[in-house]
Enzyme design. Structure first.
Site, mmCIF file in Angstrom:
data_model
loop_
_atom_site.group_PDB
_atom_site.id
_atom_site.type_symbol
_atom_site.label_atom_id
_atom_site.label_comp_id
_atom_site.label_asym_id
_atom_site.label_seq_id
_atom_site.Cartn_x
_atom_site.Cartn_y
_atom_site.Cartn_z
ATOM 1 C CD GLU A 71 36.076 19.869 99.737
ATOM 2 O OE1 GLU A 71 36.435 19.646 100.900
ATOM 3 O OE2 GLU A 71 36.861 20.223 98.828
ATOM 4 C CG HIS B 75 36.508 20.943 95.140
ATOM 5 N ND1 HIS B 75 36.920 21.776 96.162
ATOM 6 C CD2 HIS B 75 35.907 21.757 94.230
ATOM 7 C CE1 HIS B 75 36.577 23.016 95.883
ATOM 8 N NE2 HIS B 75 35.964 23.023 94.709
ATOM 9 C CG HIS C 84 43.708 24.088 101.316
ATOM 10 N ND1 HIS C 84 45.014 24.382 101.015
ATOM 11 C CD2 HIS C 84 43.019 24.205 100.157
ATOM 12 C CE1 HIS C 84 45.099 24.689 99.722
ATOM 13 N NE2 HIS C 84 43.906 24.585 99.180
#
Length: 238
Positions: free
Chosen positions: A70, A43, A190
Site C-alpha cells: 500500500e 505500507h 482500517h
C-alpha cells in the site's frame, strides 16, 4: 471466502524502536502465513519509520501467500512496486506526514492521475486496488480509472459501530453493491477488529479481502500471534 491479509507495519515499528532486528520482521511475516494468514500487507512511507523499502524486497523472496503493498504512488514508491511486483498494489492518498491513512481518494478529481497509475501497474501484471471512502461516486471513479478493486476505508464504520452498527454499515453496503455492479472486487481496511469484523463480513458477503494490522498486533500482545490470527479467521468464517 474473505481473505485475511495481515498488515505487519506495527511489527516493523517495534523493531525500529531499538535499531536492531528484534522482532525479526521476515520471520514474523512467515509465522503469520504459517498461522493461517492468507496474505501479507505492508505500507512503506517515505521516512521509513516502520516498513523499510528493503523489507519489501526481502519479503518478496520468501512469502508464499498474497503480497499487498500500500502507499501513495509517488516517485520512490512507484519504483519499489515496479521492482518488487507484488500481487496487489493499493493506492492510498497519504500525505508525507500522515500518522496513518485518514481518507480515501477523490477518484473524480484525480481521475486522470489514477488512470495513469492503474494502466502502469496493470501492464506489469499487478492487481490494482484504490482506497476510497464508501461513496458511490468514488467507487464509480475507481472503475473508470481502470482499477481491479476498491478498498473501502472502514475507520468511520469502526468509529460508529458500537453506537449503531446498522447505520454505520449503510454506506458500505451501497458502495459494495455499486462496486460489484461495475465488476470491481471489494477489499476493506482500517480499524477493523474482533468486535466489528464479523458484522462487516456477514453484511457484505462478497467482500474479497480485509487488511488488518494495528488491532491484530495489539490483540497478539495478550493472546499470542498464532491464536490471534485464528481468532480473526474465525470471525471471517463463522
Amino acid at each position: 471466502m474473505t481473505r485475511l491479509s495481515v498488515n505487519i507495519n506495527k511489527i516493523a515499528t517495534i523493531r525500529n524502536a531499538r535499531g536492531g532486528n528484534n522482532p525479526d520482521l521476515i520471520k514474523a511475516a512467515l509465522d503469520c502465513e504459517r498461522f493461517g494468514a492468507e496474505g501479507i500487507t505492508i505500507h512503506p512511507r517515505p521516512d521509513e519509520r516502520h516498513i523499510r523499502y528493503q523489507d519489501a524486497y526481502d519479503l518478496k523472496k520468501v512469502l508464499t501467500t498474497e503480497f499487498n503493498i500500500e502507499g501513495n504512488p509517488e516517485g520512490k514508491f512507484i519504483t519499489l512496486v515496479e521492482n518488487v511486483k507484488p500481487h496487489q498494489v493499493t493506492l492510498v492518498p497519504d500525505a508525507i506526514d500522515a500518522i496513518t491513512s485518514n481518507a480515501g481518494w477523490d477518484t473524480v478529481k484525480h481521475q486522470s492521475f489514477l488512470k495513469e497509475m492503474c494502466d502502469h501497474f496493470k501492464k506489469l501484471g499487478i492487481r490494482v486496488s484504490i482506497f476510497v471512502d464508501p461513496q458511490a461516486s468514488y467507487v464509480e471513479g475507481a472503475a473508470k480509472a481502470g482499477a481491479d478493486r476498491v478498498e473501502l476505508y472502514t475507520e468511520p464504520y469502526a468509529t460508529a459501530f458500537h453506537a449503531d452498527k446498522v447505520a454505520a454499515i449503510k454506506d458500505y453496503i451501497e458502495a459494495a453493491r455499486v462496486a460489484k455492479s461495475l465488476g470491481l472486487g471489494v477489499n476493506a481496511g482500517h480499524d477493523l477488529d474482533l468486535f466489528n469484523l464479523n458484522y462487516l463480513k456477514t453484511t457484505i458477503p462478497d467482500l474479497d479481502e480485509v487488511s488488518i494490522g494495528h488491532a491484530l498486533i495489539c490483540d497478539a500482545l495478550y493472546y499470542g500471534l498464532e491464536n490471534t490470527i485464528q481468532l480473526y479467521l474465525r470471525e471471517l468464517k463463522k
